[in-house]
Design an enzyme around this catalytic site. Structure first.
Site, PDB file in Angstrom:
ATOM      1  N   HIS A  94      38.690 -20.345  -1.897  1.00 17.92           N
ATOM      2  CA  HIS A  94      37.442 -21.003  -1.480  1.00 17.92           C
ATOM      3  C   HIS A  94      36.270 -20.443  -2.279  1.00 17.92           C
ATOM      4  CE1 HIS A  94      35.879 -17.673   1.106  1.00 17.92           C
ATOM      5  NE2 HIS A  94      37.150 -17.467   1.398  1.00 17.92           N
ATOM      6  N   ASP A  96      32.894 -20.877  -1.287  1.00 23.99           N
ATOM      7  CA  ASP A  96      31.718 -20.542  -0.488  1.00 23.99           C
ATOM      8  C   ASP A  96      31.771 -19.068  -0.091  1.00 23.99           C
ATOM      9  OD1 ASP A  96      33.951 -21.223   1.251  1.00 23.99           O
ATOM     10  OD2 ASP A  96      32.547 -21.077   2.933  1.00 23.99           O
ATOM     11  N   ASP A 127      35.760 -11.957  -2.021  1.00 26.18           N
ATOM     12  CA  ASP A 127      35.976 -13.009  -1.016  1.00 26.18           C
ATOM     13  C   ASP A 127      35.115 -14.222  -1.307  1.00 26.18           C
ATOM     14  OD1 ASP A 127      36.701 -14.385   1.279  1.00 26.18           O
ATOM     15  OD2 ASP A 127      35.433 -13.182   2.598  1.00 26.18           O
ATOM     16  N   GLU A 158      35.095 -22.402   4.001  1.00 23.66           N
ATOM     17  CA  GLU A 158      35.964 -21.481   4.740  1.00 23.66           C
ATOM     18  C   GLU A 158      35.171 -20.496   5.574  1.00 23.66           C
ATOM     19  OE1 GLU A 158      38.314 -18.035   5.798  1.00 23.66           O
ATOM     20  OE2 GLU A 158      36.605 -18.036   4.421  1.00 23.66           O
ATOM     21  N   GLU A 159      34.057 -20.003   5.028  1.00 21.16           N
ATOM     22  CA  GLU A 159      33.261 -19.018   5.755  1.00 21.16           C
ATOM     23  C   GLU A 159      32.530 -19.629   6.953  1.00 21.16           C
ATOM     24  OE1 GLU A 159      33.900 -16.162   5.250  1.00 21.16           O
ATOM     25  OE2 GLU A 159      34.167 -15.664   3.140  1.00 21.16           O
ATOM     26  N   HIS A 427      32.539  -9.453   3.589  1.00 19.01           N
ATOM     27  CA  HIS A 427      31.493  -9.824   4.550  1.00 19.01           C
ATOM     28  C   HIS A 427      30.454  -8.733   4.732  1.00 19.01           C
ATOM     29  CE1 HIS A 427      34.152 -13.031   6.796  1.00 19.01           C
ATOM     30  NE2 HIS A 427      34.288 -13.057   5.474  1.00 19.01           N
TER      31      HIS A 427
END
Length: 457
Positions: A94, A96, A127, A158-159, A427
């Site tokens: 992903h 995003d 990520d 996805e996030e 994150h």
């Protein structure tokens, strides 16, 4: 699948040759603040998808397109059709990313990729733009002619919990169908130890509101015989854990898990990575892997009540909190949410009124079947590339779309591979990617595609 390898040396040399360009393009992607969850960055997410489509289009796919469903984020799909008799592999990542958490807290600007001590720092560096570039680097190493069919699928939300992914998979089912699905969105236990993630915890949350009074009351005139809603709420929240820190909600699934026995998490390193203050205790019992991967966990994410600066000598009539619960693999998601709700209702004291509403967070726990020819091929390829035995691991977090892929394509083998390591801080502040592991991961995936090539044709 019956497979043999061609020259590993030639594949490894091809991978080595494309790594510098892959890093440069990874840095290009990291510079795009594709925070789809923030409407202010919608245009950036569109630009990120366009950049991925451009990179994929340079590798001579049969088709490349940007798709979306129900007003969702842009996703990129590119296809390299399978040679006759060969399987098709869906390569997922992903583009995003998460919000930064405060640019001023980063050592270097989050969207200015910076190399330090063998790592690349930046939001999305691990990520999951590392996953995007792992797939693209493998295709470059094969000069756009992979030994098996490849469908590249790079999602854009996805996030945000992949809310439109089910619609995307349904609408483009034939386009995305594959024999093997590789999801590059997990982590290895160490930079030199490859892992296949085979279990993930689920997630539910609820908002609990406690009402005890019709209006605020003077704490001196009424305090004592009359309670306040915030104190009643904190009583209920305190009941969620026992004296050892184990989740105290009855009836929840708790597993041992063979992957937890295979991987050791050193406590000192775990404490340091978590940033625990001196003297703080770890919660629960069992090994760290068991606690993180195979047991439920509860956290209070927020409380609506006056701040200390705004507080006054009054008894509060209402208070509410967001309670989040991670679920062990095998748990029934909605059933677990009801057990959490029942526990909170039972533990709010003094006859207070309790209202509980489901939160927006829902993710099914996942336990993948790690048997079959695709998993055997992955273990061979990854063990050879890394020089260490491939292990099976769980992760404590939730990736909702994995269950969706498994449900939509029940005949496909689903493999979840690592593009981060324990120091990646996904994150978090100062997210980073091990550059040596990135190169090894590209080599491992390239070996894997060759392992899947059917030769008894």
């Amino acid at each position: 699948m019956a497979a043999v390898t061609s020259s590993r040396d030639s594949i490894a040399a091809a991978v080595e040759a494309v790594i510098p360009g892959a890093r440069a393009d990874l840095e290009r992607l990291v510079r795009i603040p594709s925070i789809w969850a923030d409407p202010a960055h919608a245009a950036d997410t569109e630009a990120s998808a366009a950049a991925v489509a451009e990179l994929a289009g340079a590798l001579n796919p049969a088709s490349v397109q940007i798709i979306r469903a129900d007003g969702g984020a842009p996703a990129v799909v590119a296809q390299w059709p399978a040679p006759e008799g060969q399987p098709t592999v869906l390569l997922y990542a992903h583009h995003d990313v998460q919000p930064t958490g405060g640019d001023e807290q980063w050592t270097s600007p989050p969207f200015e990729p910076t190399g330090r001590d063998g790592r690349l720092y930046g939001r999305g560096a691990a990520d999951d733009k590392a996953g995007v570039m792992t797939h693209l680097a493998v295709l470059r190493a094969y000069e756009g002619r992979p030994p098996v069919g490849v469908t590249l699928f790079v999602e854009g939300e996805e996030e945000s919990g992949s809310p439109t992914l089910p619609a995307l998979l349904a609408e483009h089912h034939e386009l995305l169908a594959a024999d093997v699905i590789v999801i590059a969105d997990s982590a290895n236990p160490a930079v030199d130890v490859p892992a296949l993630t085979t279990s993930l915890r689920g997630l539910v949350d609820v908002v609990v509101e406690v009402s005890l009074l019709e209006r605020p009351l003077h704490s001196g005139v009424f305090g004592g015989p009359v309670g306040d809603a915030l104190t009643a709420l904190t009583h209920a929240l305190a009941s969620l854990h026992d004296e050892k820190g184990e989740v105290a909600v009855d009836g929840l699934q708790r597993n041992e898990g063979t992957d937890a026995a295979a991987v050791t998490m050193p406590e000192e390193a775990f404490r340091a990575e978590a940033g625990l203050v001196e003297g703080a205790e770890l919660l629960g019992t069992g090994t760290l892997a068991e606690r993180v991967w195979h047991k439920p966990a509860i956290a209070v994410l927020g409380i609506d009540a006056p701040s200390v600066a705004e507080s006054a000598n009054v008894l509060l009539p209402k208070a509410r909190a967001m309670v989040s619960m991670r679920l062990a693999p095998g748990e029934d998601t909605l059933g677990a949410r009801e057990k959490l709700s029942a526990h909170l209702r039972a533990h709010v004291p003094w006859g207070a009124k309790v209202d509980i509403t489901p939160g927006s967070g829902v993710a099914e726990p996942v336990a993948l079947d790690a048997t079959g020819s695709a998993y055997d091929a992955a273990r061979r390829a990854f063990t050879e590339a890394y020089g260490n035995t491939t292990v099976e691991t769980g992760i404590g977090g939730s990736i909702p779309f994995i269950a969706e892929f498994a449900r939509t394509f029940p005949g496909a083998a689903v493999l979840v591979t690592g593009v981060g390591d324990p120091s990646s801080r996904w994150h978090g502040i100062d997210e980073s990617l091990s550059l040596s592991m990135f190169a090894t991961g590209v080599r491992a995936e390239a070996f894997f595609l060759e392992e899947l090539r059917v030769t008894d044709m």
